[in-house]
Design a protein around this motif. Structure first.
Motif, mmCIF file in Angstrom:
data_model
loop_
_atom_site.group_PDB
_atom_site.id
_atom_site.type_symbol
_atom_site.label_atom_id
_atom_site.label_comp_id
_atom_site.label_asym_id
_atom_site.label_seq_id
_atom_site.Cartn_x
_atom_site.Cartn_y
_atom_site.Cartn_z
ATOM 1 N N LYS A 1 29.793 52.127 39.854
ATOM 2 C CA LYS A 1 30.779 51.720 38.848
ATOM 3 C C LYS A 1 30.184 50.643 37.950
ATOM 4 C CE LYS A 1 35.533 50.135 38.226
ATOM 5 N NZ LYS A 1 35.906 51.301 37.411
ATOM 6 N N LYS A 2 30.477 50.773 36.667
ATOM 7 C CA LYS A 2 30.124 49.729 35.703
ATOM 8 C C LYS A 2 31.216 48.667 35.738
ATOM 9 C CE LYS A 2 29.090 48.974 30.806
ATOM 10 N NZ LYS A 2 27.875 48.188 31.052
ATOM 11 N N ILE A 3 30.816 47.411 35.833
ATOM 12 C CA ILE A 3 31.763 46.312 35.988
ATOM 13 C C ILE A 3 31.838 45.493 34.702
ATOM 14 C CG2 ILE A 3 32.277 44.186 37.253
ATOM 15 C CD1 ILE A 3 32.707 46.613 38.933
ATOM 16 N N ASP A 4 33.047 45.232 34.252
ATOM 17 C CA ASP A 4 33.262 44.307 33.140
ATOM 18 C C ASP A 4 33.455 42.925 33.753
ATOM 19 O OD1 ASP A 4 33.980 42.843 30.959
ATOM 20 O OD2 ASP A 4 35.748 44.024 30.424
ATOM 21 N N THR A 5 32.385 42.150 33.820
ATOM 22 C CA THR A 5 32.438 40.857 34.524
ATOM 23 C C THR A 5 33.289 39.820 33.796
ATOM 24 O OG1 THR A 5 30.311 40.289 33.482
ATOM 25 C CG2 THR A 5 30.248 41.171 35.714
ATOM 26 N N THR A 6 33.651 40.077 32.541
ATOM 27 C CA THR A 6 34.538 39.125 31.851
ATOM 28 C C THR A 6 35.920 39.093 32.498
ATOM 29 O OG1 THR A 6 35.281 40.783 30.232
ATOM 30 C CG2 THR A 6 33.324 39.490 29.679
ATOM 31 N N LYS A 7 36.283 40.178 33.201
ATOM 32 C CA LYS A 7 37.593 40.227 33.850
ATOM 33 C C LYS A 7 37.702 39.255 35.014
ATOM 34 C CE LYS A 7 38.736 44.990 32.592
ATOM 35 N NZ LYS A 7 39.100 46.340 33.089
ATOM 36 N N PHE A 8 36.555 38.798 35.532
ATOM 37 C CA PHE A 8 36.591 37.862 36.648
ATOM 38 C C PHE A 8 37.125 36.489 36.214
ATOM 39 C CE2 PHE A 8 33.974 41.108 38.434
ATOM 40 C CZ PHE A 8 34.109 40.992 39.812
ATOM 41 N N ALA A 9 37.223 36.264 34.924
ATOM 42 C CA ALA A 9 37.762 34.998 34.418
ATOM 43 C C ALA A 9 39.195 35.148 33.920
ATOM 44 C CB ALA A 9 36.872 34.469 33.299
ATOM 45 N N LYS A 10 39.800 36.324 34.138
ATOM 46 C CA LYS A 10 41.152 36.580 33.630
ATOM 47 C C LYS A 10 42.123 36.743 34.801
ATOM 48 C CE LYS A 10 39.192 38.905 29.582
ATOM 49 N NZ LYS A 10 39.068 40.177 28.835
ATOM 50 N N LEU A 11 43.103 35.873 34.870
ATOM 51 C CA LEU A 11 44.027 35.840 35.995
ATOM 52 C C LEU A 11 44.794 37.150 36.160
ATOM 53 C CD1 LEU A 11 45.282 34.144 38.266
ATOM 54 C CD2 LEU A 11 46.968 33.301 36.617
ATOM 55 N N HIS A 12 45.165 37.801 35.050
ATOM 56 C CA HIS A 12 45.976 39.015 35.149
ATOM 57 C C HIS A 12 45.208 40.185 35.751
ATOM 58 C CE1 HIS A 12 43.935 39.751 31.246
ATOM 59 N NE2 HIS A 12 44.034 41.022 31.588
ATOM 60 N N CYS A 13 43.892 40.043 35.902
ATOM 61 C CA CYS A 13 43.090 41.116 36.508
ATOM 62 C C CYS A 13 43.103 41.061 38.034
ATOM 63 C CB CYS A 13 41.653 41.048 35.999
ATOM 64 S SG CYS A 13 41.499 41.408 34.229
ATOM 65 N N PHE A 14 43.761 40.071 38.605
ATOM 66 C CA PHE A 14 43.833 39.917 40.057
ATOM 67 C C PHE A 14 45.271 40.119 40.521
ATOM 68 C CE2 PHE A 14 40.138 37.658 38.640
ATOM 69 C CZ PHE A 14 39.190 37.870 39.631
ATOM 70 N N ALA A 15 45.435 40.828 41.621
ATOM 71 C CA ALA A 15 46.780 41.110 42.137
ATOM 72 C C ALA A 15 46.686 41.476 43.616
ATOM 73 C CB ALA A 15 47.428 42.256 41.361
ATOM 74 N N PRO A 16 47.778 41.290 44.380
ATOM 75 C CA PRO A 16 47.788 41.740 45.781
ATOM 76 C C PRO A 16 47.682 43.265 45.855
ATOM 77 C CG PRO A 16 49.577 40.188 45.330
ATOM 78 C CD PRO A 16 49.003 40.588 44.004
ATOM 79 N N THR A 17 47.192 43.765 46.993
ATOM 80 C CA THR A 17 47.100 45.207 47.218
ATOM 81 C C THR A 17 47.741 45.539 48.558
ATOM 82 O OG1 THR A 17 44.994 45.187 48.418
ATOM 83 C CG2 THR A 17 44.882 45.167 46.006
ATOM 84 N N ASP A 18 47.640 46.786 48.953
ATOM 85 C CA ASP A 18 48.153 47.182 50.263
ATOM 86 C C ASP A 18 47.401 46.486 51.389
ATOM 87 O OD1 ASP A 18 49.943 48.874 49.047
ATOM 88 O OD2 ASP A 18 48.696 50.663 49.260
ATOM 89 N N TYR A 19 46.184 46.011 51.105
ATOM 90 C CA TYR A 19 45.350 45.411 52.144
ATOM 91 C C TYR A 19 45.226 43.896 52.028
ATOM 92 C CZ TYR A 19 43.930 50.307 52.454
ATOM 93 O OH TYR A 19 43.926 51.677 52.570
ATOM 94 N N PHE A 20 45.641 43.331 50.900
ATOM 95 C CA PHE A 20 45.480 41.897 50.680
ATOM 96 C C PHE A 20 46.796 41.296 50.184
ATOM 97 C CE2 PHE A 20 41.241 43.607 50.299
ATOM 98 C CZ PHE A 20 40.430 42.663 50.915
#
Length: 363
Positions: free
Chosen positions: A198-217
């Protein structure tokens, strides 16, 4: 909390040994094969305390004989840690767990400071299979990959692959996980070899809305599904032919839904001038179900129809009444006149006769 001298096994990996020293959050574990392995302290599960371990050591070391000769030292793979016997962890299979589900997740160490936070990389193995895998990444469009971890993850656990500092994200433009699934000491169905990239857009690591709980976390993570119910998750590439077909179908459907233009009261003769009223209520009986875009398209269609009918009538003056409003219709008309209908004289129509919202076109 594990202490120096305790015998431990690893929480998220196969193996273990006796803790030789602790530095900060890292425990250095002497393993049965003679190697010392650095492990996160939180990943160590105590299976025997220091006191129990020392007692076992005492039993393993025979006392000196009366002749003054000491017993021969113990040799072999258990010599470094004779008290440790790697426990056999019974795998309790979960109903429905014979379908592979793998997820890769990145959890920030400080969600409130993403610009400076490091990240923990987890592999979630939601299945009854052991997963033997290698995890790599590479920067940009380089051909060479950098191995970050290889090993075995047990069934039905979250496995911490590594901790990465924020400055290392610049090297993680592409990630790869290759793996095979198997079971120990029992028969199992073969699963396809896993090759996830997978190609990763590393700029998303600085954006809070790109992080969320999942079924496992329960915590906020950035997660990517690798395998879902035995099916590899791949990025869908747009099918050009299917897109063209869908656009044609939509256009045809829009044409069927478009209201019929009224034939009366939309244009009149005023001396040598043709007056065309483009107000929407002059073109359709009602606008129910029409969006602003639908109405604008209908008005521009009528404008184009009148222009096309009169292109051969040189010197013909046409007054288009569009109203003042916010200027959307007028701007759309001017765009058509500047591109599709170039070369005609254009000016504001007489204010006294037609008000502010009218444009005169002379063919």
């Amino acid at each position: 909390m594990a202490e120096i001298g305790d015998t431990v096994r690893y929480l998220n990996a196969v193996g273990g040994g006796r803790i030789a020293k602790i530095e900060g959050k890292i425990a250095y574990v002497d393993e049965p094969d003679g190697f010392t392995t650095p492990v996160l302290l939180k990943e160590c599960v105590v299976v025997a305390t220091r006191a129990v371990t020392e007692k076992a050591l005492a039993k393993e070391t025979p006392a000196s004989s009366d002749t003054g000769k000491s017993a021969a030292p113990k040799t072999g793979p258990d010599a470094a840690n004779p008290a440790y016997d790697e426990p056999e962890i019974a795998v309790e299979e979960v109903p429905g767990g014979d379908s592979i589900n793998l997820q890769l997740a990145f959890e920030p160490t400080d969600i409130k400071k993403l610009s400076t936070s490091g990240f923990e990389t987890f592999l979630v193995n939601d299945s009854n299979y052991y997963i033997y895998f290698s995890y790599s990444w590479k920067a940009g469009e380089k051909d060479e990959w950098q191995l970050r971890y290889s090993g075995i993850v047990e069934p039905n656990i979250q496995f911490l692959i590594e901790e990465i500092p924020v400055e290392a994200l610049t090297e993680m433009d592409h990630i790869s996980l290759q793996a095979v699934a198997f079971k120990r000491d029992r028969e199992f169905a073969l699963k396809p070899v896993i090759d996830f990239r997978k190609k990763i857009d590393t700029t998303k690591f600085a954006k809070l809305h790109c992080f969320a709980p999942t079924d496992y976390f329960e915590s906020q993570v950035m997660a990517f599904d690798i395998v879902k119910d035995d099916k590899p998750v791949t990025e869908k590439k747009p099918n050009v032919k299917e897109l063209e077909k869908a656009l044609k179908t939509k256009k045809a459907a829009d044409m069927r839904r478009r209201p019929v233009v009224k034939k009366k009261a939309r244009q009149r003769q005023d001396g040598d001038k043709l007056v065309v009223d483009l107000h929407i209520h002059e073109l359709v009986d009602n606008t129910r179900g029409m969006s602003n875009a639908d109405m604008l398209n209908l008005q521009i269609d009528e404008f184009s129809r009148v222009m096309d009918e009169n292109l051969r009538n040189k010197g013909r003056k046409i007054i288009f009444i569009h109203g003042k409003g916010e200027g959307v219709l007028r701007n759309a008309i001017m765009k058509e006149l500047n591109h599709r209908y170039k070369g005609h004289d254009v000016q504001d129509a007489s204010f006294r006769e037609y008000g502010f919202g009218a444009t005169q076109v002379t063919i």
